[in-house]
Design a protein around this motif. Structure first.
Motif, mmCIF file in Angstrom:
data_model
loop_
_atom_site.group_PDB
_atom_site.id
_atom_site.type_symbol
_atom_site.label_atom_id
_atom_site.label_comp_id
_atom_site.label_asym_id
_atom_site.label_seq_id
_atom_site.Cartn_x
_atom_site.Cartn_y
_atom_site.Cartn_z
ATOM 1 N N TRP A 149 -2.224 -11.381 4.358
ATOM 2 C CA TRP A 149 -2.727 -10.028 4.572
ATOM 3 C C TRP A 149 -1.726 -9.011 4.049
ATOM 4 N N HIS A 150 -2.254 -8.010 3.355
ATOM 5 C CA HIS A 150 -1.478 -6.869 2.881
ATOM 6 C C HIS A 150 -2.005 -5.645 3.627
ATOM 7 N N PHE A 151 -1.111 -4.901 4.286
ATOM 8 C CA PHE A 151 -1.507 -3.764 5.117
ATOM 9 C C PHE A 151 -1.204 -2.431 4.430
ATOM 10 N N TYR A 152 -2.036 -1.433 4.710
ATOM 11 C CA TYR A 152 -1.887 -0.090 4.151
ATOM 12 C C TYR A 152 -2.655 0.879 5.048
ATOM 13 N N ASN A 153 -2.748 2.129 4.665
ATOM 14 C CA ASN A 153 -3.322 3.144 5.544
ATOM 15 C C ASN A 153 -4.526 3.837 4.923
ATOM 16 N N ILE A 154 -5.413 4.283 5.795
ATOM 17 C CA ILE A 154 -6.551 5.120 5.410
ATOM 18 C C ILE A 154 -6.403 6.413 6.226
ATOM 19 N N ILE A 155 -6.224 7.521 5.533
ATOM 20 C CA ILE A 155 -6.046 8.820 6.193
ATOM 21 C C ILE A 155 -7.104 9.769 5.642
ATOM 22 N N ASN A 156 -7.892 10.337 6.537
ATOM 23 C CA ASN A 156 -8.985 11.232 6.145
ATOM 24 C C ASN A 156 -9.884 10.597 5.081
ATOM 25 N N GLY A 157 -10.162 9.309 5.259
ATOM 26 C CA GLY A 157 -11.068 8.600 4.357
ATOM 27 C C GLY A 157 -10.464 8.185 3.026
ATOM 28 N N LYS A 158 -9.185 8.465 2.791
ATOM 29 C CA LYS A 158 -8.524 8.124 1.525
ATOM 30 C C LYS A 158 -7.475 7.040 1.760
ATOM 31 N N ARG A 159 -7.438 6.062 0.875
ATOM 32 C CA ARG A 159 -6.485 4.950 0.990
ATOM 33 C C ARG A 159 -5.112 5.362 0.462
ATOM 34 N N TYR A 160 -4.082 5.024 1.245
ATOM 35 C CA TYR A 160 -2.684 5.235 0.847
ATOM 36 C C TYR A 160 -1.957 3.917 1.011
ATOM 37 N N ASP A 161 -1.503 3.366 -0.092
ATOM 38 C CA ASP A 161 -0.765 2.108 -0.066
ATOM 39 C C ASP A 161 0.619 2.368 -0.658
ATOM 40 N N PHE A 162 1.575 2.631 0.223
ATOM 41 C CA PHE A 162 2.919 2.977 -0.212
ATOM 42 C C PHE A 162 3.690 1.772 -0.747
ATOM 43 N N THR A 163 3.185 0.566 -0.510
ATOM 44 C CA THR A 163 3.922 -0.633 -0.933
ATOM 45 C C THR A 163 3.204 -1.414 -2.034
ATOM 46 N N GLU A 164 2.224 -0.815 -2.683
ATOM 47 C CA GLU A 164 1.483 -1.530 -3.729
ATOM 48 C C GLU A 164 2.374 -1.931 -4.899
ATOM 49 N N SER A 165 3.500 -1.247 -5.088
ATOM 50 C CA SER A 165 4.396 -1.547 -6.212
ATOM 51 C C SER A 165 5.059 -2.921 -6.090
ATOM 52 N N GLN A 166 4.947 -3.563 -4.930
ATOM 53 C CA GLN A 166 5.539 -4.893 -4.788
ATOM 54 C C GLN A 166 4.763 -5.951 -5.575
ATOM 55 N N PHE A 167 3.540 -5.624 -5.966
ATOM 56 C CA PHE A 167 2.688 -6.586 -6.680
ATOM 57 C C PHE A 167 2.664 -6.292 -8.172
ATOM 58 N N GLU A 168 2.611 -7.358 -8.962
ATOM 59 C CA GLU A 168 2.617 -7.210 -10.415
ATOM 60 C C GLU A 168 1.235 -6.916 -10.979
ATOM 61 N N THR A 169 0.191 -7.258 -10.238
ATOM 62 C CA THR A 169 -1.179 -7.038 -10.714
ATOM 63 C C THR A 169 -1.890 -6.054 -9.789
ATOM 64 N N PRO A 170 -2.913 -5.368 -10.313
ATOM 65 C CA PRO A 170 -3.654 -4.424 -9.476
ATOM 66 C C PRO A 170 -4.308 -5.130 -8.275
ATOM 67 N N ILE A 171 -4.397 -4.410 -7.180
ATOM 68 C CA ILE A 171 -4.963 -4.946 -5.943
ATOM 69 C C ILE A 171 -6.459 -4.657 -5.900
ATOM 70 N N GLU A 172 -7.227 -5.668 -5.528
ATOM 71 C CA GLU A 172 -8.662 -5.478 -5.300
ATOM 72 C C GLU A 172 -8.838 -5.257 -3.803
ATOM 73 N N TYR A 173 -8.843 -3.999 -3.402
ATOM 74 C CA TYR A 173 -8.895 -3.643 -1.985
ATOM 75 C C TYR A 173 -10.287 -3.904 -1.409
#
Length: 119
Positions: A61-85
């Motif tokens: 599991w990879h965790f991130y935040n949804i604030i006011n309906g918008k996704r914020y993933d401050f740690t997405e840079s740890q992955f080499e490929t784009p994330i399919e959320y």
């Protein structure tokens, strides 16, 4: 810029300055976001509220935040490929299983020292 966006930008900068081996055992200088997703999602949730979401990546599991309906993933840079959320909702109890109290306390203290905005 909207006030919430200013807070998010400020918090993002503080998080980047605050991550260390003390906040995730997977941290490296080359990849400071590595392993920081759970503890980061908890801090962001505490400071800006909103929801915590998760997506399965490479069996974990990879965790991130949804604030006011918008996704914020401050740690997405740890992955080499784009994330399919898939934005599966999570909760603080589940995310705490991805970190520990020591890492959480250290990151929170560092972030609070690195922000100038009042949260």
């Amino acid at each position: 810029m909207e006030e919430i966006e200013e807070k998010i930008l400020e918090l993002k900068k503080a998080l980047y300055k605050s991550w260390s081996i003390d906040t995730s055992s997977k941290w490296t200088r080359q990849n400071p976001a590595k392993g920081q997703c759970g503890v980061t999602a908890l801090i962001v949730n505490e400071m800006l509220e909103g929801d915590i979401a998760k997506t399965k990546i490479q069996g974990n599991w990879h965790f991130y935040n949804i604030i006011n309906g918008k996704r914020y993933d401050f740690t997405e840079s740890q992955f080499e490929t784009p994330i399919e959320y898939n934005n599966t909702l999570s909760n603080r109890s589940e995310v705490y299983m991805n970190t520990n109290e020591k890492q959480y306390t250290i990151l929170k203290q560092k972030v609070l020292k690195n922000v100038t905005y009042h949260f």
